[in-house]
Enzyme design. Sequence first.
Site, PDB file in Angstrom:
ATOM      1  N   ASN A   9       0.882  -1.174   0.000  1.00 21.51           N
ATOM      2  CA  ASN A   9       0.000   0.000   0.000  1.00 21.51           C
ATOM      3  C   ASN A   9       0.920   1.224   0.000  1.00 21.51           C
ATOM      4  O   ASN A   9       1.475   1.574   1.032  1.00 21.51           O
ATOM      5  CB  ASN A   9      -0.884  -0.025   1.253  1.00 21.51           C
ATOM      6  CG  ASN A   9      -1.712   1.235   1.396  1.00 21.51           C
ATOM      7  OD1 ASN A   9      -1.820   2.036   0.459  1.00 21.51           O
ATOM      8  ND2 ASN A   9      -2.311   1.419   2.561  1.00 21.51           N
ATOM      9  N   LYS A  11       0.172   4.232  -0.330  1.00 17.85           N
ATOM     10  CA  LYS A  11      -0.485   5.438   0.228  1.00 17.85           C
ATOM     11  C   LYS A  11      -0.208   6.641  -0.682  1.00 17.85           C
ATOM     12  O   LYS A  11      -0.081   6.470  -1.892  1.00 17.85           O
ATOM     13  CB  LYS A  11      -0.028   5.687   1.663  1.00 17.85           C
ATOM     14  CG  LYS A  11      -0.132   4.434   2.538  1.00 17.85           C
ATOM     15  CD  LYS A  11      -0.018   4.722   3.998  1.00 17.85           C
ATOM     16  CE  LYS A  11       0.004   3.424   4.767  1.00 17.85           C
ATOM     17  NZ  LYS A  11      -0.087   3.605   6.193  1.00 17.85           N
ATOM     18  N   HIS A  96      -9.521   1.042   4.611  1.00 11.49           N
ATOM     19  CA  HIS A  96      -8.296   1.314   5.369  1.00 11.49           C
ATOM     20  C   HIS A  96      -8.616   2.277   6.506  1.00 11.49           C
ATOM     21  O   HIS A  96      -9.417   3.196   6.347  1.00 11.49           O
ATOM     22  CB  HIS A  96      -7.230   1.918   4.438  1.00 11.49           C
ATOM     23  CG  HIS A  96      -5.868   1.904   5.060  1.00 11.49           C
ATOM     24  ND1 HIS A  96      -5.501   2.831   6.002  1.00 11.49           N
ATOM     25  CD2 HIS A  96      -4.817   1.062   4.902  1.00 11.49           C
ATOM     26  CE1 HIS A  96      -4.259   2.562   6.387  1.00 11.49           C
ATOM     27  NE2 HIS A  96      -3.823   1.495   5.736  1.00 11.49           N
ATOM     28  N   GLU A  98      -7.104   4.709   7.674  1.00 18.12           N
ATOM     29  CA  GLU A  98      -6.873   6.132   7.361  1.00 18.12           C
ATOM     30  C   GLU A  98      -8.065   6.723   6.627  1.00 18.12           C
ATOM     31  O   GLU A  98      -8.425   7.879   6.830  1.00 18.12           O
ATOM     32  CB  GLU A  98      -5.570   6.275   6.548  1.00 18.12           C
ATOM     33  CG  GLU A  98      -4.348   6.006   7.417  1.00 18.12           C
ATOM     34  CD  GLU A  98      -3.115   5.553   6.657  1.00 18.12           C
ATOM     35  OE1 GLU A  98      -3.062   5.666   5.430  1.00 18.12           O
ATOM     36  OE2 GLU A  98      -2.192   5.050   7.333  1.00 18.12           O
ATOM     37  N   GLU A 168      -5.615  -5.084  10.327  1.00 20.28           N
ATOM     38  CA  GLU A 168      -4.595  -4.067  10.577  1.00 20.28           C
ATOM     39  C   GLU A 168      -4.908  -3.329  11.877  1.00 20.28           C
ATOM     40  O   GLU A 168      -5.732  -2.402  11.887  1.00 20.28           O
ATOM     41  CB  GLU A 168      -4.582  -3.039   9.440  1.00 20.28           C
ATOM     42  CG  GLU A 168      -4.281  -3.628   8.081  1.00 20.28           C
ATOM     43  CD  GLU A 168      -3.641  -2.597   7.164  1.00 20.28           C
ATOM     44  OE1 GLU A 168      -2.546  -2.870   6.673  1.00 20.28           O
ATOM     45  OE2 GLU A 168      -4.228  -1.517   6.964  1.00 20.28           O
ATOM     46  N   GLY A 174       2.214   2.088  10.789  1.00 19.81           N
ATOM     47  CA  GLY A 174       3.178   3.182  10.656  1.00 19.81           C
ATOM     48  C   GLY A 174       3.826   3.592  11.970  1.00 19.81           C
ATOM     49  O   GLY A 174       4.485   4.621  12.051  1.00 19.81           O
ATOM     50  N   SER A 214       3.264  -2.303  10.455  1.00 18.66           N
ATOM     51  CA  SER A 214       4.705  -2.341  10.702  1.00 18.66           C
ATOM     52  C   SER A 214       5.328  -3.709  10.407  1.00 18.66           C
ATOM     53  O   SER A 214       6.228  -4.169  11.112  1.00 18.66           O
ATOM     54  CB  SER A 214       5.018  -1.891  12.133  1.00 18.66           C
ATOM     55  OG  SER A 214       4.573  -0.569  12.329  1.00 18.66           O
TER      56      SER A 214
HETATM   57  C1  PEP Z   1      -0.908   0.080   6.072  1.00 20.02           C
HETATM   58  O1  PEP Z   1      -1.146   1.262   6.161  1.00 20.02           O
HETATM   59  O2  PEP Z   1      -1.665  -0.636   5.397  1.00 20.02           O
HETATM   60  C2  PEP Z   1       0.259  -0.451   6.770  1.00 20.02           C
HETATM   61  C3  PEP Z   1       0.257  -1.707   7.089  1.00 20.02           C
HETATM   62  O3  PEP Z   1       1.268   0.445   7.045  1.00 20.02           O
HETATM   63  P1  PEP Z   1       2.708   0.121   7.696  1.00 20.02           P
HETATM   64  O4  PEP Z   1       3.185  -1.163   7.111  1.00 20.02           O
HETATM   65  O5  PEP Z   1       3.553   1.300   7.333  1.00 20.02           O
HETATM   66  O6  PEP Z   1       2.469   0.003   9.174  1.00 20.02           O
END
Ligand code: PEP
Length: 253
Positions: A9, A11, A96, A98, A168, A174, A214
């Site tokens: 992803n 973003k 997601h 976000e 998630e 993040g 992460s």
């Molecule tokens: C995400 O936003 O889907 C995600 C998993 O981000 P990160 O791997 O940076 O934590």
Amino acid sequence: MRKKIVAGNWKMNKNLQEGLALAEELNVMLAAEKPACDVVIGTPFIHLAKVSEVIDHKLIGLSAQNCADKASGAFTGEVSAEMVKSTGAEYVILGHSERRMYYHETYEILKEKVLLAIANGLKVIFCIGESEEERDKSIQNQVVKAELEGSVFNLSAEEFKNIIIAYEPIWAIGTGKTATSGQAEEIHAYIRSVIAEKYGKQIAEDTTILYGGSCKPSNAGELFSKPDIDGGLIGGASLKAADFKGIIDAWKK
Ligand code: PEP
């Protein structure tokens, strides 16, 4: 047999030239050394059509990160599921955290997006997961169940086969804080049990459930070793081909 998938992803990162360079680099790497899982990259909308031309779709699937909750018409600035599909993309990431948080996407809005995505032949990577506060209250199971019931459990069994779940935990996205493989496995198994209650054991067994938050080359192997973790949705570590490949390679060990 359910698919193992590592999906990136991106973003709101990478301009068009940078995105094309990253897609090409990854394509070369994977052509030289075939992955042991399906690989997907989720690019910004404006990259889709061009990236679609430079990747081998047998090696890398292409995903949008969103689509509109309306089919077409006077919705300035929106991009429909049909438009996404017409670029050559095969997937769309929906739900997601976000988008739920910053763009106020409700269960109802997401339900419409999911229906339109599937009607237009896209597979949906549907994200669910609890906040830190919700985990502290130990209500993570209720949270993910409500997210599934609110936006995807209206689907027929046939339609649901187009859903890939990405668990998630918001507190791990993040932040550098990864769920332990035990924590992730526990809730993945729960998610699968909820799908089994709704659609039956076979469909639940065939549903791919990704972990996101992460995930990096150093922890992917441990996470992917768990029976109900079928791969990852990767944010930060998908922005460098070598890191993303390191996670893809976790399936080879
Ligand atoms: C995400 O936003 O889907 C995600 C998993 O981000 P990160 O791997 O940076 O934590």
